[in-house]
Design a protein around this motif. Structure first.
Motif, PDB file in Angstrom:
ATOM      1  N   LYS A 113     117.099 -40.101   2.364  1.00 26.58           N
ATOM      2  CA  LYS A 113     116.893 -38.589   3.103  1.00 26.58           C
ATOM      3  C   LYS A 113     116.021 -38.930   4.511  1.00 26.58           C
ATOM      4  CE  LYS A 113     117.239 -35.132  -0.621  1.00 26.58           C
ATOM      5  NZ  LYS A 113     116.581 -34.004  -1.027  1.00 26.58           N
ATOM      6  N   ILE A 114     115.728 -40.055   4.823  1.00 28.06           N
ATOM      7  CA  ILE A 114     114.701 -40.237   5.957  1.00 28.06           C
ATOM      8  C   ILE A 114     115.571 -40.931   7.190  1.00 28.06           C
ATOM      9  CG2 ILE A 114     112.695 -41.578   6.924  1.00 28.06           C
ATOM     10  CD1 ILE A 114     111.556 -41.652   3.970  1.00 28.06           C
ATOM     11  N   VAL A 115     115.626 -40.357   8.331  1.00 25.53           N
ATOM     12  CA  VAL A 115     115.918 -40.967   9.503  1.00 25.53           C
ATOM     13  C   VAL A 115     114.860 -41.163  10.374  1.00 25.53           C
ATOM     14  CG1 VAL A 115     117.115 -40.558  11.658  1.00 25.53           C
ATOM     15  CG2 VAL A 115     118.285 -39.769   9.407  1.00 25.53           C
ATOM     16  N   HIS A 116     114.684 -42.451  10.887  1.00 18.69           N
ATOM     17  CA  HIS A 116     113.693 -42.964  11.473  1.00 18.69           C
ATOM     18  C   HIS A 116     114.072 -42.945  12.938  1.00 18.69           C
ATOM     19  CE1 HIS A 116     110.719 -45.849  13.670  1.00 18.69           C
ATOM     20  NE2 HIS A 116     109.667 -45.611  12.664  1.00 18.69           N
ATOM     21  N   ILE A 117     113.201 -42.076  13.787  1.00 25.44           N
ATOM     22  CA  ILE A 117     113.310 -42.260  15.352  1.00 25.44           C
ATOM     23  C   ILE A 117     112.336 -42.934  16.147  1.00 25.44           C
ATOM     24  CG2 ILE A 117     113.714 -40.751  17.496  1.00 25.44           C
ATOM     25  CD1 ILE A 117     115.827 -40.354  15.381  1.00 25.44           C
ATOM     26  N   PHE A 118     112.612 -44.008  16.883  1.00 24.55           N
ATOM     27  CA  PHE A 118     111.874 -44.909  17.380  1.00 24.55           C
ATOM     28  C   PHE A 118     111.676 -44.077  18.994  1.00 24.55           C
ATOM     29  CE2 PHE A 118     111.004 -49.151  19.445  1.00 24.55           C
ATOM     30  CZ  PHE A 118     109.643 -49.129  19.588  1.00 24.55           C
TER      31      PHE A 118
ATOM     32  N   ILE B  92     103.753 -36.363  27.409  1.00 22.21           N
ATOM     33  CA  ILE B  92     104.371 -37.272  26.620  1.00 22.21           C
ATOM     34  C   ILE B  92     104.409 -36.342  25.135  1.00 22.21           C
ATOM     35  CG2 ILE B  92     102.259 -38.375  25.718  1.00 22.21           C
ATOM     36  CD1 ILE B  92     105.731 -40.084  26.180  1.00 22.21           C
ATOM     37  N   GLU B  93     103.480 -35.599  24.756  1.00 18.31           N
ATOM     38  CA  GLU B  93     103.899 -34.862  23.520  1.00 18.31           C
ATOM     39  C   GLU B  93     104.883 -33.864  23.634  1.00 18.31           C
ATOM     40  OE1 GLU B  93     101.355 -31.994  20.488  1.00 18.31           O
ATOM     41  OE2 GLU B  93     100.192 -33.098  22.080  1.00 18.31           O
ATOM     42  N   ARG B  94     105.244 -33.364  24.637  1.00 13.57           N
ATOM     43  CA  ARG B  94     106.374 -32.544  24.733  1.00 13.57           C
ATOM     44  C   ARG B  94     107.659 -33.261  24.914  1.00 13.57           C
ATOM     45  NH1 ARG B  94     106.382 -29.403  30.589  1.00 13.57           N
ATOM     46  NH2 ARG B  94     107.095 -31.615  30.935  1.00 13.57           N
ATOM     47  N   TYR B  95     107.507 -34.484  25.638  1.00  9.53           N
ATOM     48  CA  TYR B  95     108.958 -35.211  25.552  1.00  9.53           C
ATOM     49  C   TYR B  95     109.098 -35.879  24.379  1.00  9.53           C
ATOM     50  CZ  TYR B  95     111.808 -39.158  27.299  1.00  9.53           C
ATOM     51  OH  TYR B  95     112.792 -39.992  27.379  1.00  9.53           O
ATOM     52  N   ALA B  96     107.885 -35.983  23.495  1.00 14.02           N
ATOM     53  CA  ALA B  96     108.226 -36.677  22.034  1.00 14.02           C
ATOM     54  C   ALA B  96     108.972 -35.567  21.284  1.00 14.02           C
ATOM     55  CB  ALA B  96     106.992 -37.209  21.606  1.00 14.02           C
ATOM     56  N   LYS B  97     108.496 -34.153  21.249  1.00 17.02           N
ATOM     57  CA  LYS B  97     109.130 -33.424  20.596  1.00 17.02           C
ATOM     58  C   LYS B  97     110.694 -33.259  21.086  1.00 17.02           C
ATOM     59  CE  LYS B  97     104.783 -31.099  19.706  1.00 17.02           C
ATOM     60  NZ  LYS B  97     103.936 -29.766  19.830  1.00 17.02           N
ATOM     61  N   ASP B  98     110.757 -33.414  22.425  1.00 20.83           N
ATOM     62  CA  ASP B  98     111.989 -33.219  22.978  1.00 20.83           C
ATOM     63  C   ASP B  98     113.086 -34.214  22.296  1.00 20.83           C
ATOM     64  OD1 ASP B  98     111.832 -30.756  23.778  1.00 20.83           O
ATOM     65  OD2 ASP B  98     111.432 -31.544  25.892  1.00 20.83           O
ATOM     66  N   TYR B  99     112.461 -35.357  22.212  1.00 23.02           N
ATOM     67  CA  TYR B  99     113.024 -36.720  21.933  1.00 23.02           C
ATOM     68  C   TYR B  99     113.526 -36.716  20.596  1.00 23.02           C
ATOM     69  CZ  TYR B  99     114.112 -41.812  22.125  1.00 23.02           C
ATOM     70  OH  TYR B  99     114.496 -42.955  22.437  1.00 23.02           O
ATOM     71  N   ILE B 100     112.658 -36.032  19.540  1.00 26.20           N
ATOM     72  CA  ILE B 100     113.006 -36.338  18.123  1.00 26.20           C
ATOM     73  C   ILE B 100     114.160 -35.080  17.978  1.00 26.20           C
ATOM     74  CG2 ILE B 100     111.457 -34.270  17.417  1.00 26.20           C
ATOM     75  CD1 ILE B 100     110.674 -35.737  15.002  1.00 26.20           C
TER      76      ILE B 100
ATOM     77  N   TYR C 196     114.134 -31.232   8.422  1.00 27.54           N
ATOM     78  CA  TYR C 196     112.723 -31.126   8.650  1.00 27.54           C
ATOM     79  C   TYR C 196     112.534 -32.313   9.543  1.00 27.54           C
ATOM     80  CZ  TYR C 196     107.997 -29.257   8.040  1.00 27.54           C
ATOM     81  OH  TYR C 196     106.874 -28.793   7.931  1.00 27.54           O
ATOM     82  N   ALA C 197     112.084 -32.067  10.732  1.00 25.06           N
ATOM     83  CA  ALA C 197     111.631 -32.885  11.574  1.00 25.06           C
ATOM     84  C   ALA C 197     110.095 -33.008  12.125  1.00 25.06           C
ATOM     85  CB  ALA C 197     112.408 -32.785  12.885  1.00 25.06           C
ATOM     86  N   PHE C 198     109.391 -34.022  12.059  1.00 24.47           N
ATOM     87  CA  PHE C 198     108.024 -34.211  12.288  1.00 24.47           C
ATOM     88  C   PHE C 198     107.621 -35.521  13.029  1.00 24.47           C
ATOM     89  CE2 PHE C 198     108.268 -35.529   8.044  1.00 24.47           C
ATOM     90  CZ  PHE C 198     107.339 -36.761   7.835  1.00 24.47           C
TER      91      PHE C 198
ATOM     92  N   MET D   4     119.235 -35.081  16.131  1.00 23.45           N
ATOM     93  CA  MET D   4     120.396 -34.269  16.033  1.00 23.45           C
ATOM     94  C   MET D   4     121.626 -35.228  16.063  1.00 23.45           C
ATOM     95  SD  MET D   4     119.960 -31.201  14.805  1.00 23.45           S
ATOM     96  CE  MET D   4     121.754 -30.533  15.306  1.00 23.45           C
ATOM     97  N   ALA D   5     121.518 -36.343  17.385  1.00 24.48           N
ATOM     98  CA  ALA D   5     122.718 -37.302  17.508  1.00 24.48           C
ATOM     99  C   ALA D   5     122.755 -37.977  16.375  1.00 24.48           C
ATOM    100  CB  ALA D   5     122.408 -37.863  18.724  1.00 24.48           C
ATOM    101  N   ALA D   6     121.713 -38.344  15.578  1.00 25.11           N
ATOM    102  CA  ALA D   6     122.012 -39.168  14.512  1.00 25.11           C
ATOM    103  C   ALA D   6     122.444 -38.616  13.273  1.00 25.11           C
ATOM    104  CB  ALA D   6     120.745 -39.861  14.285  1.00 25.11           C
ATOM    105  N   LEU D   7     122.523 -37.178  13.116  1.00 25.56           N
ATOM    106  CA  LEU D   7     122.833 -36.538  12.080  1.00 25.56           C
ATOM    107  C   LEU D   7     124.439 -36.300  11.932  1.00 25.56           C
ATOM    108  CD1 LEU D   7     119.766 -34.421  11.513  1.00 25.56           C
ATOM    109  CD2 LEU D   7     120.236 -36.447  10.758  1.00 25.56           C
ATOM    110  N   GLN D   8     125.112 -36.229  10.681  1.00 28.62           N
ATOM    111  CA  GLN D   8     126.511 -35.830  10.749  1.00 28.62           C
ATOM    112  C   GLN D   8     126.665 -34.935   9.653  1.00 28.62           C
ATOM    113  OE1 GLN D   8     128.786 -39.561  10.090  1.00 28.62           O
ATOM    114  NE2 GLN D   8     128.257 -40.131  12.167  1.00 28.62           N
ATOM    115  N   ASN D   9     127.939 -34.021   9.730  1.00 28.23           N
ATOM    116  CA  ASN D   9     128.002 -33.095   8.489  1.00 28.23           C
ATOM    117  C   ASN D   9     127.056 -32.259   8.423  1.00 28.23           C
ATOM    118  OD1 ASN D   9     129.791 -32.469   6.384  1.00 28.23           O
ATOM    119  ND2 ASN D   9     128.114 -32.944   4.928  1.00 28.23           N
ATOM    120  N   LEU D  10     126.375 -31.490   9.838  1.00 30.10           N
ATOM    121  CA  LEU D  10     125.779 -30.271   9.729  1.00 30.10           C
ATOM    122  C   LEU D  10     126.672 -29.109  10.003  1.00 30.10           C
ATOM    123  CD1 LEU D  10     122.608 -31.398  11.413  1.00 30.10           C
ATOM    124  CD2 LEU D  10     122.809 -30.960   9.142  1.00 30.10           C
TER     125      LEU D  10
END
Length: 453
Positions: free
Chosen positions: A213-218, A233-241, A155-157, A246-252
């Motif tokens: 369970k938390i991954v912080h994206i800066f 920037i809002e669209r860019y932020a959503k693509d960035y997350i 779940y990303a927000f 996804m790059a920070a997650l393993q075992n999906l």
């Protein structure tokens, strides 16, 4: 001699005069303004779906400017949080008891039949009202099957200053979501510097029970073009997350679930549990949300539909991890091409944009709670809104005063002083009033549950 009137010649002359005047005005502009216009024209030609631009490329083009964290020294703990990767664990929660969904089952007969609670349906009591009463459930019910093992859920927000809704995300869905990806920037959508509130709380040990369970994206940079059009920037932020998350997650696994929402949107735990436990639902998925403002005690007669969920496989192959494209629901030639490869058959415009919406007006699948925060945080939000968020109420000094906002909420009127915030309601009369976590912590969130101004 008779004069001949030639309208085409007159029209050509008029067009020539207009063009000449336009060129003359353009030559009088400063060089930076001319370059800006050229960039804007180039942007119109660019299709972000077919030509994804990396952060490095955007900085090289001069579209983005990287900005450092406010503190020149990044301590070791901050560095660890910002660079961590996350191994997504399947979870050991058993949602069933004697073959029946525990939260949806009233009792089990001696023969093993599941007797469902009100608002739950199906042989194992795994179908919530929001699914059962959705418009297209009858179309899909025969293909929906219970899985042997639950899916993992991401779940990303985005987070800015919506403390209450952020905490509702984490704790309302704590046993269903396997990992939360939370994006935070040190810049608002308006380009103003702001503190990294969520990061600082993680460093202080807040939410320690949820920390695994938390991954912080800066997001550490801001688009210069966003000063003119903040939707960029809002669209860019959503693509960035999506990409950084996804790059920070393993075992999906490819059939795991990815959900993305704005900070003031929360998909219900019942709808999320349905996705986690079942196969056969179509993707992408929309959710029909209950709409409130400044507190759950106002309920707008309208609902809000958001496109928010798909499998990890679809996110990667169809959306290229660009969650803004998923949320927009816009059908483009590139999306059509990738959908054809994904499904092995063409998907037309109508099929894509009119997908399955979980929930209806009487049985919603979550909450859209705009401005559901303290008055102080509402003032922060007013000043943080992008310039393209029209009308931008933060541009009216009178409307940013706490006393004005309190009076506005009390009167039930919007910032325009005409539109109603909604119909007043109470938790005892509204089955979908608020997330259970909010109601279970009534004292802390009393300003969202009842009128306190």
């Amino acid at each position: 001699m008779r004069k001949i009137f030639r309208p085409k010649l007159l029209l050509r002359g008029l067009i020539f005069c207009i063009l000449a005047l336009s060129v003359f005005q353009l030559t009088r502009l400063p060089q930076k303004s001319v370059l800006y216009l050229i960039k804007k024209v180039a942007k119109i030609q660019h299709n972000p779906t077919t030509e994804p631009r990396t952060k490095e490329k955007l900085i090289k083009m001069g579209v983005l400017k990287e900005r450092p964290v406010q503190n020149s020294h990044i301590d070791d703990l901050t560095q660890t949080i910002l660079n961590e990767t996350h191994f997504v664990k399947p979870g050991d929660r058993n949602f069933f008891k004697k073959g029946c969904l525990e939260s949806g089952t009233k009792n089990v007969t001696n023969s093993g039949k599941c007797i469902c609670h009100v608002r739950w349906h199906g042989p194992n009591c795994t179908i919530p009202d929001s699914v059962f009463y959705s418009e297209k459930f009858s179309q899909y019910k025969d293909r929906i099957k219970l899985r042997e093992k639950p899916r993992k859920v991401v779940y990303a927000f985005l987070f800015s200053a919506e403390d209450e809704m952020m905490e509702a995300h984490l704790y309302e869905l704590s046993d269903i979501v396997n990992v939360f990806v939370v994006l935070e920037s040190n810049y608002t959508f308006n380009g103003l510097q702001k503190p990294l509130r969520f990061l600082e709380r993680l460093k202080r040990g807040n939410y320690s029970d949820m920390r695994p369970k938390i991954v912080h994206i800066f997001l550490d940079h801001y688009s210069k073009e966003a000063y003119v059009n903040s939707w960029i920037i809002e669209r860019y932020a959503k693509d960035y997350i999506g990409k950084k998350g996804m790059a920070a997650l393993q075992n999906l696994n490819s059939d795991d679930v990815f959900v993305v929402s704005d900070s003031d949107e929360l998909v219900s735990r019942e709808a999320m549990l349905f996705l986690k436990l079942h196969d056969g639902w179509p993707e992408p998925l929309d959710f029909r949300l209950r709409w409130s403002a400044f507190g759950f005690f106002y309920r707008n007669q309208r609902t809000l539909d958001i496109r928010a969920a798909c499998t990890v496989d679809m996110l990667v192959r169809v959306y290229l991890n660009e969650t803004s494209v998923l949320k927009s629901g816009v059908y483009t030639p590139d999306i059509a091409s990738r959908l054809k490869q994904y499904y092995g058959a063409p998907v037309n415009h109508k099929q894509y944009e009119k997908g399955w919406v979980i929930g209806n007006a009487s049985h919603t699948a979550g909450w859209h709670c705009s401005w559901c925060s303290t008055i102080d945080n509402a003032v922060i939000k007013l000043h943080s809104a992008g310039q393209a968020d029209f009308p931008r109420w933060g541009n009216y000094p009178q409307k940013t005063k706490p006393s004005y906002i309190k009076n506005m909420v009390r009167s039930g009127k919007w910032f325009d002083e005409k539109s109603d915030l909604g119909v007043k309601t109470h938790s005892s009369k509204d089955a979908d009033f608020a997330p259970r976590f909010i109601l279970d912590n009534r004292e802390k969130y009393r300003h969202l549950i009842e009128m306190v101004y």
